[in-house]
Design a protein around this motif. Structure first.
Motif, PDB file in Angstrom:
ATOM      1  N   TRP A 104      -1.474  -3.285   9.045  1.00  0.00           N
ATOM      2  CA  TRP A 104      -0.564  -3.997   9.929  1.00  0.00           C
ATOM      3  C   TRP A 104       0.768  -3.269  10.045  1.00  0.00           C
ATOM      4  CZ3 TRP A 104      -2.337  -5.729   5.212  1.00  0.00           C
ATOM      5  CH2 TRP A 104      -1.394  -5.949   4.203  1.00  0.00           C
ATOM      6  N   GLU A 105       1.476  -3.601  11.122  1.00  0.00           N
ATOM      7  CA  GLU A 105       2.689  -2.878  11.521  1.00  0.00           C
ATOM      8  C   GLU A 105       3.726  -2.800  10.402  1.00  0.00           C
ATOM      9  OE1 GLU A 105       5.743  -3.065  15.360  1.00  0.00           O
ATOM     10  OE2 GLU A 105       4.170  -4.565  15.112  1.00  0.00           O
ATOM     11  N   GLU A 106       4.006  -3.943   9.764  1.00  0.00           N
ATOM     12  CA  GLU A 106       5.033  -3.975   8.716  1.00  0.00           C
ATOM     13  C   GLU A 106       4.644  -3.088   7.537  1.00  0.00           C
ATOM     14  OE1 GLU A 106       7.528  -7.217   6.031  1.00  0.00           O
ATOM     15  OE2 GLU A 106       5.648  -7.810   6.989  1.00  0.00           O
ATOM     16  N   LEU A 107       3.363  -3.093   7.193  1.00  0.00           N
ATOM     17  CA  LEU A 107       2.880  -2.262   6.084  1.00  0.00           C
ATOM     18  C   LEU A 107       3.126  -0.782   6.375  1.00  0.00           C
ATOM     19  CD1 LEU A 107       1.205  -2.308   3.369  1.00  0.00           C
ATOM     20  CD2 LEU A 107      -0.805  -1.905   4.792  1.00  0.00           C
ATOM     21  N   MET A 108       2.809  -0.346   7.595  1.00  0.00           N
ATOM     22  CA  MET A 108       3.005   1.060   7.957  1.00  0.00           C
ATOM     23  C   MET A 108       4.495   1.403   8.043  1.00  0.00           C
ATOM     24  SD  MET A 108      -0.018   2.301   8.134  1.00  0.00           S
ATOM     25  CE  MET A 108       0.456   3.911   8.752  1.00  0.00           C
ATOM     26  N   ASP A 109       5.264   0.513   8.669  1.00  0.00           N
ATOM     27  CA  ASP A 109       6.677   0.835   8.934  1.00  0.00           C
ATOM     28  C   ASP A 109       7.527   0.834   7.668  1.00  0.00           C
ATOM     29  OD1 ASP A 109       5.969   1.040  11.543  1.00  0.00           O
ATOM     30  OD2 ASP A 109       7.069  -0.725  12.248  1.00  0.00           O
ATOM     31  N   THR A 110       7.294  -0.133   6.758  1.00  0.00           N
ATOM     32  CA  THR A 110       8.152  -0.244   5.577  1.00  0.00           C
ATOM     33  C   THR A 110       7.656   0.631   4.429  1.00  0.00           C
ATOM     34  OG1 THR A 110       6.953  -2.190   4.786  1.00  0.00           O
ATOM     35  CG2 THR A 110       8.874  -2.585   6.156  1.00  0.00           C
ATOM     36  N   THR A 111       6.352   0.735   4.259  1.00  0.00           N
ATOM     37  CA  THR A 111       5.796   1.490   3.126  1.00  0.00           C
ATOM     38  C   THR A 111       5.663   2.973   3.437  1.00  0.00           C
ATOM     39  OG1 THR A 111       4.461  -0.481   2.718  1.00  0.00           O
ATOM     40  CG2 THR A 111       3.955   1.430   1.390  1.00  0.00           C
ATOM     41  N   GLN A 112       5.478   3.305   4.737  1.00  0.00           N
ATOM     42  CA  GLN A 112       5.267   4.703   5.140  1.00  0.00           C
ATOM     43  C   GLN A 112       4.201   5.369   4.254  1.00  0.00           C
ATOM     44  OE1 GLN A 112       7.691   6.689   7.716  1.00  0.00           O
ATOM     45  NE2 GLN A 112       7.007   4.661   8.331  1.00  0.00           N
ATOM     46  N   PRO A 113       2.995   4.787   4.171  1.00  0.00           N
ATOM     47  CA  PRO A 113       1.968   5.406   3.329  1.00  0.00           C
ATOM     48  C   PRO A 113       1.593   6.782   3.858  1.00  0.00           C
ATOM     49  CG  PRO A 113       1.002   3.720   4.751  1.00  0.00           C
ATOM     50  CD  PRO A 113       2.482   3.607   4.906  1.00  0.00           C
ATOM     51  N   LYS A 114       1.174   7.647   2.955  1.00  0.00           N
ATOM     52  CA  LYS A 114       0.758   8.990   3.353  1.00  0.00           C
ATOM     53  C   LYS A 114      -0.478   8.894   4.247  1.00  0.00           C
ATOM     54  CE  LYS A 114       0.371  10.687  -0.877  1.00  0.00           C
ATOM     55  NZ  LYS A 114       1.018   9.705  -1.787  1.00  0.00           N
ATOM     56  N   ILE A 115      -0.496   9.679   5.307  1.00  0.00           N
ATOM     57  CA  ILE A 115      -1.688   9.800   6.155  1.00  0.00           C
ATOM     58  C   ILE A 115      -2.230  11.201   5.912  1.00  0.00           C
ATOM     59  CG2 ILE A 115      -2.590   9.787   8.514  1.00  0.00           C
ATOM     60  CD1 ILE A 115      -0.299   7.856   9.234  1.00  0.00           C
ATOM     61  N   VAL A 116      -3.394  11.268   5.259  1.00  0.00           N
ATOM     62  CA  VAL A 116      -3.953  12.553   4.818  1.00  0.00           C
ATOM     63  C   VAL A 116      -5.125  12.930   5.721  1.00  0.00           C
ATOM     64  CG1 VAL A 116      -4.964  13.824   2.892  1.00  0.00           C
ATOM     65  CG2 VAL A 116      -3.246  12.048   2.448  1.00  0.00           C
TER      66      VAL A 116
END
Length: 251
Positions: free
Chosen positions: A146-158
């Motif tokens: 979800w949007e908030e998870l991606m925007d706030t956590t900025q997880p690595k995209i490998v």
């Protein structure tokens, strides 16, 4: 009557809550009362769930918000590329460019080829004498990020891909991956150089990888594209071979 839930020691209540599925904790249990909300929003419950389910990194010191995100990201971690090894022909691949005789799927190791480093991979895609390309667009929200998870956590995209040539033919290979907004604006991009494999090469499989991090808010899609051709312009399928492509979102 027995003791009420709110009279239980917090450590006991955390153990009880830890047995409940994570989605129910966030969507239902969190709404029961202030005490439960604080526990669901706190670190201890999610550290325990990480430990119970063998998720690595549970010993690292993260803040409370990140433990919940760490749990969800670890549970979701999977290859978001569909049909990475050609088991379903060209299904799930779009914007297919069939130069020369077009894409073909072959069984490993193939003529003048080598076995793949993993026994789980049985097939590969192979290109022809003019440029062949194919792409996949991953919808992160549809995959549960979800949007908030991606925007706030900025997880690595490998991003990873594997390529190889035939030992009797030279070839070219390219990889291009873009992170796109909802309107498909490019927010970040990785483009490999055009990799040249000479004729009389050893036909070994080579991994190429890139990690996106700190890419900023608004990422909704990942567009993965790769391709290549041979350098001899021989009719048939003497171009670069690709397989086991992957895109993962990692905590």
């Amino acid at each position: 009557p027995g003791p009420r839930m709110e009279s239980l020691p917090e450590a006991v209540l955390i153990r009880i809550l830890a047995s409940i599925p994570a989605v129910d904790l966030v969507l239902a249990c969190r709404l029961v009362c202030c005490q439960w909300k604080n526990l669901v929003d706190g670190a201890a419950l999610w550290i325990l769930k990480c430990q119970q389910e063998g998720l690595t990194g549970a010993e690292s010191q993260e803040n409370a918000e990140n433990w919940q995100n760490f749990y969800f990201l670890s549970k979701k971690k999977k290859n978001l590329i569909k049909n990475p090894c050609g088991e379903e022909d060209l299904q799930h691949w779009g914007e297919v460019e069939n130069g020369g005789d077009g894409w073909k799927i072959e069984e490993l190791p193939g003529d003048f080829g080598k076995e793949f480093p993993s026994e789980e991979v049985h097939k590969y895609f192979v290109t022809s004498y003019e440029w062949c390309r194919k792409a996949q667009v991953i919808d992160l929200r549809a995959e549960g990020y979800w949007e908030e998870l991606m925007d706030t956590t900025q997880p690595k995209i490998v991003v990873k891909d594997w390529y190889a040539g035939r030992s009797d033919a030279g070839c070219l290979y390219e990889l291009c991956v873009k992170l796109l907004s909802e309107n498909e604006d490019v927010l970040a991009e990785y483009k490999s150089e055009t990799i040249t494999i000479p004729q009389d090469n050893d036909a070994n499989w080579t991994e190429i990888s890139h990690t996106f991090s700190n890419y900023g808010p608004g990422v909704c899609f990942v567009r993965f594209e790769h391709g290549g051709q041979d350098t001899l312009f021989w009719k048939g399928w003497y171009g670069v071979r690709v397989t086991n492509s992957s895109v993962t979102v990692e905590p």
